[in-house]
Motif scaffolding. Structure first.
Motif, PDB file in Angstrom:
ATOM      1  N   VAL A 215       0.860  -1.185   0.000  1.00 60.69           N
ATOM      2  CA  VAL A 215       0.000   0.000   0.000  1.00 60.69           C
ATOM      3  C   VAL A 215       0.891   1.227   0.000  1.00 60.69           C
ATOM      4  N   ASP A 216       0.501   2.246  -0.771  1.00 61.29           N
ATOM      5  CA  ASP A 216       1.330   3.443  -0.893  1.00 61.29           C
ATOM      6  C   ASP A 216       0.850   4.595  -0.021  1.00 61.29           C
ATOM      7  N   VAL A 217      -0.452   4.781   0.080  1.00 58.25           N
ATOM      8  CA  VAL A 217      -1.029   5.823   0.944  1.00 58.25           C
ATOM      9  C   VAL A 217      -2.171   5.184   1.729  1.00 58.25           C
ATOM     10  N   TYR A 218      -2.210   5.465   3.022  1.00 63.65           N
ATOM     11  CA  TYR A 218      -3.227   4.870   3.890  1.00 63.65           C
ATOM     12  C   TYR A 218      -3.728   5.931   4.849  1.00 63.65           C
ATOM     13  N   GLY A 219      -5.049   6.080   4.928  1.00 66.95           N
ATOM     14  CA  GLY A 219      -5.644   7.029   5.866  1.00 66.95           C
ATOM     15  C   GLY A 219      -6.722   6.370   6.693  1.00 66.95           C
ATOM     16  N   ALA A 220      -6.757   6.684   7.985  1.00 66.13           N
ATOM     17  CA  ALA A 220      -7.782   6.096   8.856  1.00 66.13           C
ATOM     18  C   ALA A 220      -8.063   7.030  10.030  1.00 66.13           C
ATOM     19  N   GLY A 221      -9.292   7.519  10.100  1.00 68.58           N
ATOM     20  CA  GLY A 221      -9.712   8.256  11.281  1.00 68.58           C
ATOM     21  C   GLY A 221      -9.754   7.337  12.487  1.00 68.58           C
ATOM     22  N   VAL A 222      -9.683   7.925  13.686  1.00 68.42           N
ATOM     23  CA  VAL A 222      -9.508   7.112  14.895  1.00 68.42           C
ATOM     24  C   VAL A 222     -10.755   7.055  15.767  1.00 68.42           C
ATOM     25  N   PHE A 223     -11.890   7.591  15.289  1.00 72.36           N
ATOM     26  CA  PHE A 223     -13.069   7.656  16.155  1.00 72.36           C
ATOM     27  C   PHE A 223     -13.941   6.415  16.076  1.00 72.36           C
ATOM     28  N   LYS A 224     -13.632   5.497  15.183  1.00 70.55           N
ATOM     29  CA  LYS A 224     -14.443   4.293  15.053  1.00 70.55           C
ATOM     30  C   LYS A 224     -13.810   3.151  15.846  1.00 70.55           C
ATOM     31  N   TRP A 225     -13.096   2.268  15.165  1.00 69.29           N
ATOM     32  CA  TRP A 225     -12.547   1.062  15.798  1.00 69.29           C
ATOM     33  C   TRP A 225     -11.363   1.360  16.714  1.00 69.29           C
ATOM     34  N   LEU A 226     -10.773   2.560  16.617  1.00 69.03           N
ATOM     35  CA  LEU A 226      -9.686   2.936  17.524  1.00 69.03           C
ATOM     36  C   LEU A 226     -10.170   3.757  18.718  1.00 69.03           C
ATOM     37  N   LEU A 227     -11.460   4.030  18.808  1.00 68.25           N
ATOM     38  CA  LEU A 227     -12.107   4.511  20.046  1.00 68.25           C
ATOM     39  C   LEU A 227     -11.576   5.849  20.546  1.00 68.25           C
ATOM     40  N   SER A 228     -11.025   6.684  19.659  1.00 68.23           N
ATOM     41  CA  SER A 228     -10.278   7.852  20.132  1.00 68.23           C
ATOM     42  C   SER A 228     -10.857   9.197  19.745  1.00 68.23           C
ATOM     43  N   VAL A 273      -5.360  11.554  23.714  1.00 69.09           N
ATOM     44  CA  VAL A 273      -6.357  10.485  23.800  1.00 69.09           C
ATOM     45  C   VAL A 273      -5.906   9.267  23.002  1.00 69.09           C
ATOM     46  N   LEU A 274      -5.431   9.490  21.779  1.00 66.71           N
ATOM     47  CA  LEU A 274      -5.019   8.373  20.936  1.00 66.71           C
ATOM     48  C   LEU A 274      -3.861   7.606  21.572  1.00 66.71           C
ATOM     49  N   ASN A 275      -2.903   8.306  22.128  1.00 65.29           N
ATOM     50  CA  ASN A 275      -1.766   7.634  22.756  1.00 65.29           C
ATOM     51  C   ASN A 275      -2.220   6.781  23.934  1.00 65.29           C
ATOM     52  N   ALA A 276      -3.101   7.332  24.762  1.00 70.49           N
ATOM     53  CA  ALA A 276      -3.604   6.574  25.921  1.00 70.49           C
ATOM     54  C   ALA A 276      -4.431   5.379  25.466  1.00 70.49           C
ATOM     55  N   THR A 277      -5.253   5.572  24.432  1.00 70.24           N
ATOM     56  CA  THR A 277      -6.114   4.486  23.966  1.00 70.24           C
ATOM     57  C   THR A 277      -5.296   3.376  23.330  1.00 70.24           C
ATOM     58  N   LEU A 278      -4.316   3.730  22.496  1.00 71.70           N
ATOM     59  CA  LEU A 278      -3.467   2.703  21.884  1.00 71.70           C
ATOM     60  C   LEU A 278      -2.675   1.950  22.945  1.00 71.70           C
ATOM     61  N   ASP A 279      -2.251   2.658  23.985  1.00 72.45           N
ATOM     62  CA  ASP A 279      -1.577   2.013  25.106  1.00 72.45           C
ATOM     63  C   ASP A 279      -2.506   0.965  25.723  1.00 72.45           C
ATOM     64  N   TYR A 280      -3.748   1.378  25.981  1.00 68.88           N
ATOM     65  CA  TYR A 280      -4.745   0.463  26.547  1.00 68.88           C
ATOM     66  C   TYR A 280      -4.965  -0.740  25.628  1.00 68.88           C
ATOM     67  N   LEU A 281      -5.148  -0.493  24.347  1.00 69.42           N
ATOM     68  CA  LEU A 281      -5.438  -1.568  23.397  1.00 69.42           C
ATOM     69  C   LEU A 281      -4.252  -2.522  23.246  1.00 69.42           C
ATOM     70  N   GLU A 282      -3.047  -1.986  23.325  1.00 68.54           N
ATOM     71  CA  GLU A 282      -1.869  -2.860  23.309  1.00 68.54           C
ATOM     72  C   GLU A 282      -1.891  -3.795  24.503  1.00 68.54           C
ATOM     73  N   GLN A 283      -2.308  -3.274  25.656  1.00 68.55           N
ATOM     74  CA  GLN A 283      -2.355  -4.103  26.854  1.00 68.55           C
ATOM     75  C   GLN A 283      -3.435  -5.180  26.739  1.00 68.55           C
ATOM     76  N   VAL A 284      -4.563  -4.826  26.148  1.00 65.87           N
ATOM     77  CA  VAL A 284      -5.588  -5.841  25.888  1.00 65.87           C
ATOM     78  C   VAL A 284      -5.015  -6.906  24.964  1.00 65.87           C
ATOM     79  N   GLY A 285      -4.305  -6.466  23.927  1.00 59.30           N
ATOM     80  CA  GLY A 285      -3.646  -7.380  22.996  1.00 59.30           C
ATOM     81  C   GLY A 285      -4.307  -7.357  21.628  1.00 59.30           C
ATOM     82  N   TRP A 286      -3.593  -6.880  20.613  1.00 58.68           N
ATOM     83  CA  TRP A 286      -4.177  -6.779  19.275  1.00 58.68           C
ATOM     84  C   TRP A 286      -4.604  -8.127  18.707  1.00 58.68           C
ATOM     85  N   PRO A 287      -3.835  -9.191  18.858  1.00 62.43           N
ATOM     86  CA  PRO A 287      -4.312 -10.480  18.317  1.00 62.43           C
ATOM     87  C   PRO A 287      -5.661 -10.892  18.909  1.00 62.43           C
ATOM     88  N   TRP A 288      -5.826 -10.669  20.219  1.00 66.16           N
ATOM     89  CA  TRP A 288      -7.098 -11.020  20.861  1.00 66.16           C
ATOM     90  C   TRP A 288      -8.229 -10.131  20.336  1.00 66.16           C
TER      91      TRP A 288
END
Length: 377
Positions: A215-228, A273-288
């Protein structure tokens, strides 16, 4: 996963998936008695999100501009976590206002030649079609692919790619059918004709694994599946894109000859918010998380099919959105709301989008409620 004083969550040893969900369930509170199945519209925030946003304003209230070191540290943390999630170098990640800004920045940074074509889906999200208006005005041709049905969506797109194709622009997960595309397969087809692949990832990132190798260009807002929340999007411009595109916007963040597309300050409160949320989600575990979303979406499809309710989304192509053909989707959504079940009504379909914080009880309750509603129509 509940944070003590909303500090960074500790890693915990778990015996299985049920133990993970028992922790997660405590951290997400929706209106009492309701089932929330609209994460493709906006994800629920975890408890630490409000504290993270407040921290930005407390920092500025106490220090003003001298808080700059703190807010840049939060931005760096969000960038590093985003890069890890996407398996790309951190210097390829930038932050923008929304997905549409990323796609429009990229689209308007292409230098077109006569005969060039851009391939899009005619039924895609508006920004992935309308962003190419200026390309058409400059002599390029927009090839609008009309899929025969959800299951052939990817093949129909590939059939439209020719040696004249300069760019292919797609949603990784189509918002109205829930179909997930194979970005590696499409990217390989683009490389075969020296075309760029632009991807709107807002309905994928945080719900399913994302591979940006081709993929060459990728864009994704964070208010949906990233909860931010609204106001921030992750934008990834790979090396191949930076070599081919000339940034349309210039400012203090990217004076020429910089190939960076990050031209000005990002939404720093949003990045707290995004940094805190990604921290939380990493702790939950992305594979899970990814496995949980896939399992829940699969349970929706199999449960509906067992009741004879037609499903648009093919089981094997699912991500987090399940699209359902209903006789009057607006009326169905209203009737479900009366039963305290929250779903989306878009494009004449009923859309259901469970996330990792949903339970199997939520899915059962939705299916029972939908079956009851349809029986009265």
């Amino acid at each position: 996963m509940r944070r003590s004083g909303l500090a960074t969550p500790r890693r915990v040893e778990r015996d299985g998936a049920d133990d993970v969900f028992a922790e997660v369930e405590k951290d997400f509170a929706v209106r009492d008695g309701w089932v929330y199945l609209q994460s493709a519209g906006a994800g629920l925030a975890f408890p630490g999100a409000a504290d993270a946003a407040g921290r930005y304003f407390r920092d500025v209230a106490a220090l003003g501009c001298d808080a700059q070191q703190r807010w840049r540290a939060e931005a760096d943390g969000a960038k590093e976590r985003s890069a890890r999630l996407l398996s790309v170098p951190a210097d390829e990640v930038g932050f923008f206002r929304n997905t549409s800004e990323v796609i429009n920045l990229a689209a308007n940074s292409v230098v077109w030649s006569p005969g060039d074509e851009v391939v899009v889906f005619a039924d895609d999200y508006p920004c992935n079609v309308l962003a190419w208006t200026s390309a058409e005005q400059r002599g390029a041709t927009i090839v609008r692919v009309r899929p025969r049905d959800p299951a052939t969506r990817e093949d129909d797109l590939l059939d439209a790619i020719t040696p004249r194709t300069r760019v292919v622009c797609v949603s990784h997960v189509h918002p109205w059918t829930g179909v997930a595309l194979d970005l590696t397969r499409i990217g390989a087809a683009c490389r075969d004709v020296d075309a760029l692949l632009f991807v709107d990832g807002i309905q994928a990132l945080g719900a399913i694994p994302v591979d940006l190798t081709l993929v060459d260009v990728y864009g994704a807002g964070v208010f949906k599946w990233l909860l931010s929340g609204f106001g921030t999007a992750i934008g990834v411009f790979r090396e191949r894109a930076r070599e081919a595109l000339t940034p349309i916007f210039r400012s203090y963040g990217n004076p020429a000859p910089s190939a960076s597309f990050s031209y000005a300050a990002p939404n720093f409160p949003g990045l707290y918010v995004l940094n805190a949320t990604l921290d939380y989600l990493e702790q939950v575990g992305w594979p899970w998380i990814h496995a949980r979303v896939r399992d829940l979406a699969g349970s929706v499809i199999s449960g509906l099919e067992s009741r004879g309710i037609p499903v648009v989304t093919p089981m094997e192509l699912r991500a987090g959105i399940v699209a359902i053909e209903t006789p009057d989707s607006a009326r169905v959504a209203d009737a479900l709301r009366e039963r305290r079940v929250s779903v989306s009504d878009r494009a004449g379909r009923t859309l259901v989008s469970p996330h990792f914080y949903n339970s199997t009880r939520d899915i059962d309750r939705f299916i029972d409620a939908l079956d009851d509603v349809l029986a009265t129509m």
